[in-house]
Design a protein around this motif. Sequence first.
Motif, short mmCIF file in Angstrom:
data_model
loop_
_atom_site.label_atom_id
_atom_site.label_comp_id
_atom_site.label_asym_id
_atom_site.label_seq_id
_atom_site.Cartn_x
_atom_site.Cartn_y
_atom_site.Cartn_z
N HIS A 1 2.65 -5.95 5.02
CA HIS A 1 3.35 -4.87 5.04
C HIS A 1 3.47 -3.97 3.45
CE1 HIS A 1 6.31 -1.21 5.28
NE2 HIS A 1 7.05 -2.10 4.32
N LYS A 2 3.71 -5.05 2.37
CA LYS A 2 3.92 -4.65 1.17
C LYS A 2 2.52 -4.23 0.51
CE LYS A 2 7.43 -7.30 -0.43
NZ LYS A 2 8.37 -8.68 -1.35
N LEU A 3 1.41 -5.03 0.89
CA LEU A 3 0.14 -4.61 0.54
C LEU A 3 -0.23 -3.05 1.32
CD1 LEU A 3 -2.35 -5.66 -0.77
CD2 LEU A 3 -2.99 -6.87 0.99
N ALA A 4 0.07 -3.09 2.35
CA ALA A 4 -0.27 -1.67 3.20
C ALA A 4 0.16 -0.81 2.30
CB ALA A 4 0.40 -1.83 4.54
N SER A 5 1.71 -0.91 2.03
CA SER A 5 2.26 0.16 1.32
C SER A 5 1.63 0.61 -0.13
CB SER A 5 3.68 -0.03 1.01
OG SER A 5 4.33 -0.43 2.30
N ALA A 6 1.24 -0.74 -0.89
CA ALA A 6 0.70 -0.45 -2.10
C ALA A 6 -0.78 0.26 -1.94
CB ALA A 6 0.50 -1.81 -2.81
N LEU A 7 -1.59 -0.15 -0.87
CA LEU A 7 -2.75 0.40 -0.60
C LEU A 7 -2.63 1.97 -0.49
CD1 LEU A 7 -4.66 -2.70 1.01
CD2 LEU A 7 -5.03 -1.73 -1.22
N ALA A 8 -1.56 2.24 0.17
CA ALA A 8 -1.57 3.73 0.86
C ALA A 8 -1.20 4.39 -0.44
CB ALA A 8 -0.39 3.71 1.98
N VAL A 9 -0.46 4.20 -1.38
CA VAL A 9 -0.07 4.95 -2.56
C VAL A 9 -0.66 4.66 -3.74
CG1 VAL A 9 2.21 5.43 -1.43
CG2 VAL A 9 2.03 3.57 -2.96
N GLY A 10 -1.34 3.60 -3.71
CA GLY A 10 -2.33 2.95 -5.16
C GLY A 10 -1.16 2.62 -6.12
N ILE A 11 0.11 2.21 -5.89
CA ILE A 11 0.84 1.65 -6.78
C ILE A 11 1.47 0.46 -6.43
CG2 ILE A 11 2.95 2.10 -8.19
CD1 ILE A 11 2.38 5.11 -8.19
N TYR A 12 1.43 -0.74 -7.26
CA TYR A 12 2.40 -1.94 -7.05
C TYR A 12 2.69 -2.48 -8.20
CZ TYR A 12 3.35 -6.55 -5.56
OH TYR A 12 4.27 -7.75 -5.12
N GLU A 13 4.22 -2.49 -8.23
CA GLU A 13 4.88 -3.16 -9.28
C GLU A 13 4.54 -2.31 -10.60
OE1 GLU A 13 6.77 -6.11 -9.73
OE2 GLU A 13 7.15 -6.13 -7.63
N ASN A 14 4.54 -0.81 -10.33
CA ASN A 14 4.35 -0.02 -11.62
C ASN A 14 3.06 -0.09 -12.29
OD1 ASN A 14 7.06 0.82 -11.10
ND2 ASN A 14 7.98 -0.94 -12.69
N SER A 15 1.99 -0.73 -11.66
CA SER A 15 0.67 -0.46 -11.83
C SER A 15 0.00 0.12 -10.83
CB SER A 15 0.32 -2.29 -12.06
OG SER A 15 0.91 -2.80 -13.08
N LEU A 16 -1.37 0.85 -11.18
CA LEU A 16 -2.11 1.27 -10.45
C LEU A 16 -2.83 0.20 -9.71
CD1 LEU A 16 -3.44 4.68 -12.35
CD2 LEU A 16 -1.59 4.25 -10.63
N VAL A 17 -3.31 0.36 -8.47
CA VAL A 17 -4.17 -0.46 -7.67
C VAL A 17 -5.08 0.36 -6.70
CG1 VAL A 17 -2.26 -2.40 -7.53
CG2 VAL A 17 -2.49 -0.59 -5.79
N PRO A 18 -6.11 -0.07 -6.39
CA PRO A 18 -7.07 0.68 -5.66
C PRO A 18 -6.56 1.06 -4.37
CG PRO A 18 -7.99 -1.49 -5.85
CD PRO A 18 -6.61 -1.38 -6.87
N MET A 19 -6.55 2.47 -3.71
CA MET A 19 -6.20 3.04 -2.70
C MET A 19 -7.05 2.62 -1.63
SD MET A 19 -4.46 6.61 -3.84
CE MET A 19 -3.88 6.96 -1.96
N ASP A 20 -6.72 2.34 -0.67
CA ASP A 20 -7.67 2.10 0.69
C ASP A 20 -6.78 2.46 1.80
OD1 ASP A 20 -9.18 1.22 2.82
OD2 ASP A 20 -9.75 -0.65 1.51
N ILE A 21 -6.81 3.53 2.48
CA ILE A 21 -6.14 4.23 3.49
C ILE A 21 -6.31 3.33 4.69
CG2 ILE A 21 -5.29 6.05 4.79
CD1 ILE A 21 -4.41 6.21 1.93
N THR A 22 -7.74 3.13 5.14
CA THR A 22 -8.19 2.29 6.21
C THR A 22 -7.71 0.78 6.40
OG1 THR A 22 -10.25 3.60 6.33
CG2 THR A 22 -10.05 1.92 7.54
N ARG A 23 -7.66 0.10 5.14
CA ARG A 23 -7.13 -1.14 5.13
C ARG A 23 -5.62 -1.12 5.31
NH1 ARG A 23 -7.85 -5.28 0.18
NH2 ARG A 23 -7.15 -7.29 1.13
N SER A 24 -5.02 -0.21 4.57
CA SER A 24 -3.69 0.12 4.81
C SER A 24 -3.27 -0.02 6.09
CB SER A 24 -3.24 1.25 3.65
OG SER A 24 -1.78 1.45 3.93
#
Length: 173
Positions: free
Chosen positions: A74-97
Amino acid sequence: LKSYRSGSNNLERNLPRSIHFYQYAIEKAKGKALTQAVTELLNLLDEGHPVQSKYSKWDLLLASATRGNETAQHKLASALAVGIYENSLVPMDITRSLLLEYVAALSGSPEASLGMGYRYANGIGLAQSCEKALPFYEYAANIAVDYIEESNGFVPVPDKTRLSDSLEHSFRL
């Protein structure tokens, strides 16, 4: 593994040893023990202690989600949906999310169930469908009701703030 972490009441003194132990367990363990070690190390780092790990939180989150931890999914899905995790940019991937959120919801995560309900209700990445959103929302609501009943009606309520209170102190045009 948990008994090693809770072996002493002085967490700050034993924290570096615990992190070292979990890192060692990650390198040596397989299967369920590996999943547990990754999850425990991620939990320790999430608690905000000033200790560094040779594994980044992002790497641990990926490892934990890959091994089937529904909270990490769930945390990874949220991060991939918005492109942010722990105040850092991460690659967005809506399908994987969407896939991770769905798998986490099926695994029993009430947070992921809320996420899937929201996605269906608002048509985010899926065709909008209140009928399909309903079972996800209902599952999360049932978990909440069970929690309230088990805790004898005690529900932690955050401090309430009102928009009118903040407007009194704000600048008006």
